[in-house]
Scaffold this active site. Structure first.
Site, PDB file in Angstrom:
ATOM      1  N   HIS A 129      32.154  -2.850  23.126  1.00  0.00           N
ATOM      2  CA  HIS A 129      32.643  -1.481  23.337  1.00  0.00           C
ATOM      3  C   HIS A 129      33.331  -0.966  22.077  1.00  0.00           C
ATOM      4  O   HIS A 129      33.074   0.168  21.634  1.00  0.00           O
ATOM      5  CB  HIS A 129      33.614  -1.465  24.522  1.00  0.00           C
ATOM      6  CG  HIS A 129      34.320  -0.171  24.737  1.00  0.00           C
ATOM      7  ND1 HIS A 129      33.896   0.771  25.660  1.00  0.00           N
ATOM      8  CD2 HIS A 129      35.438   0.352  24.154  1.00  0.00           C
ATOM      9  CE1 HIS A 129      34.719   1.809  25.624  1.00  0.00           C
ATOM     10  NE2 HIS A 129      35.663   1.582  24.721  1.00  0.00           N
ATOM     11  N   GLU A 130      34.182  -1.782  21.491  1.00  0.00           N
ATOM     12  CA  GLU A 130      34.891  -1.360  20.279  1.00  0.00           C
ATOM     13  C   GLU A 130      33.932  -1.216  19.097  1.00  0.00           C
ATOM     14  O   GLU A 130      34.073  -0.295  18.281  1.00  0.00           O
ATOM     15  CB  GLU A 130      36.009  -2.350  19.950  1.00  0.00           C
ATOM     16  CG  GLU A 130      37.053  -2.529  21.043  1.00  0.00           C
ATOM     17  CD  GLU A 130      37.646  -1.212  21.531  1.00  0.00           C
ATOM     18  OE1 GLU A 130      37.683  -0.239  20.748  1.00  0.00           O
ATOM     19  OE2 GLU A 130      38.065  -1.147  22.697  1.00  0.00           O
ATOM     20  N   HIS A 133      32.280   2.108  19.240  1.00  0.00           N
ATOM     21  CA  HIS A 133      33.126   3.163  18.668  1.00  0.00           C
ATOM     22  C   HIS A 133      32.964   3.207  17.145  1.00  0.00           C
ATOM     23  O   HIS A 133      32.899   4.288  16.545  1.00  0.00           O
ATOM     24  CB  HIS A 133      34.597   2.911  19.012  1.00  0.00           C
ATOM     25  CG  HIS A 133      34.996   3.376  20.366  1.00  0.00           C
ATOM     26  ND1 HIS A 133      34.715   4.643  20.850  1.00  0.00           N
ATOM     27  CD2 HIS A 133      35.684   2.736  21.364  1.00  0.00           C
ATOM     28  CE1 HIS A 133      35.204   4.772  22.070  1.00  0.00           C
ATOM     29  NE2 HIS A 133      35.789   3.636  22.406  1.00  0.00           N
ATOM     30  N   GLU A 200      34.328   7.464  25.493  1.00  0.00           N
ATOM     31  CA  GLU A 200      34.452   6.215  26.244  1.00  0.00           C
ATOM     32  C   GLU A 200      33.169   5.913  27.011  1.00  0.00           C
ATOM     33  O   GLU A 200      32.707   4.764  27.048  1.00  0.00           O
ATOM     34  CB  GLU A 200      35.647   6.283  27.204  1.00  0.00           C
ATOM     35  CG  GLU A 200      36.994   6.296  26.517  1.00  0.00           C
ATOM     36  CD  GLU A 200      37.191   5.102  25.599  1.00  0.00           C
ATOM     37  OE1 GLU A 200      36.891   3.968  26.013  1.00  0.00           O
ATOM     38  OE2 GLU A 200      37.637   5.308  24.457  1.00  0.00           O
TER      39      GLU A 200
END
EC number: 3.4.24.-
Length: 283
Positions: A129-130, A133, A200
């Site tokens: 997930h990071e 980003h 997100e």
């Protein structure tokens, strides 16, 4: 698109500072505020990531055998990204964020609590997930927004103080400054909300596609949300940086106004979207 957002944030910060300078000190105040804003813009672009990492006492992780480093390295190679710097935050509240300004200057920070609570599949989901980003250049916008929100809070406090003593200043307008002191924090929340919510969802989807395992991230999000709702918060957590984390550190606080200006989608919605993605990935 991301460059446009960055320019918008930096320009808006400059305008706010100039307006405050003019309200407080006329033309001279405006010029001084403009110079300060230019300096802050430079700092925000090049050093805001280090400021956030320092705020949370993040420690560089150089042990290549550590599970967090190993998983980050594996997923980074799979995503065809340069290896980001990896940090551990000495806090037992499970959470994580990414920061930096581009693919070459990026960092992933996870708390010790995250590493201790999650199994490997869940940890992969969070780190993916990071990395998503980072891949989509969300990190610069998110980090600048954190500095920007902090600057707005500082200006609002200064305006409240200035409004109290404004009657003694020839060029000040206490009524305008008091109104701005009320509106500026709301503006900061709106900017954080705009920056974070849609990103997100995109990062969740990117993580699921990168790992090929939406269930890992689903399980991780559920655990992190339950922990946050128990009332535990990461040390030094601030509202200005809340949007950077995978789970808002303040999500356990019940507030109608907080729900209105929520920086993240609800965890239930995020888990539901990942569930829908499972069938697509099976094809």
């Amino acid at each position: 698109m991301e460059q446009t957002k960055t320019i918008f944030l930096l320009t808006f910060l400059t305008v706010i500072f100039v307006f405050f300078g003019y309200s407080f000190g006329g033309t001279n105040g405006m010029l001084i505020a403009f110079l300060i804003a230019c300096g802050m813009n430079f700092y925000a672009y090049y050093y805001s990531d280090q400021q956030v990492l320092k705020h949370y006492n993040a420690i560089p992780l150089d042990d290549t055998k550590h599970p967090v480093y190993r998983i980050t390295q594996k997923l980074t190679q799979k995503a065809n990204l340069p290896m980001p710097k990896v940090y551990l935050i000495p806090d037992h509240t499970p959470n994580a964020f990414a920061t930096g300004r581009n693919h070459e200057y990026a960092a992933v920070a996870v708390t010790i609590g995250l590493y201790e609570m999650l199994n490997e599949e869940e940890l992969e989901g969070v780190i993916a997930h990071e990395l998503s980003h980072i891949k989509h250049y969300d990190i610069l916008i998110g980090t600048i927004a954190a500095v920007f929100a902090g600057a707005i809070a500082m200006i609002a406090n200064m305006m409240q103080f200035s409004g109290m003593i404004g009657n003694n200043r020839q060029n000040s307008n206490p009524i305008v400054m008091i109104i701005m002191a009320i509106l500026l924090p709301i503006a900061a929340s709106i900017i954080q909300m705009t920056v974070s919510r849609s990103r997100e969802y995109m990062a969740d989807e990117g993580a699921a596609r990168l790992t090929g395992n939406p269930a890992g991230l689903q399980s991780a999000l559920g655990k992190l949300e339950n922990y946050a709702r128990s009332g535990h918060q990461i040390n030094n957590a601030t509202e200005q940086t809340a949007h950077m984390f995978i789970i808002n550190p303040f999500s356990g606080l019940k507030s109608t106004l907080g729900a209105l200006f929520r920086t993240h989608p609800t965890t239930a919605d995020r888990i539901a979207r990942l569930e829908e993605l499972k069938s697509e990935l099976r094809k």
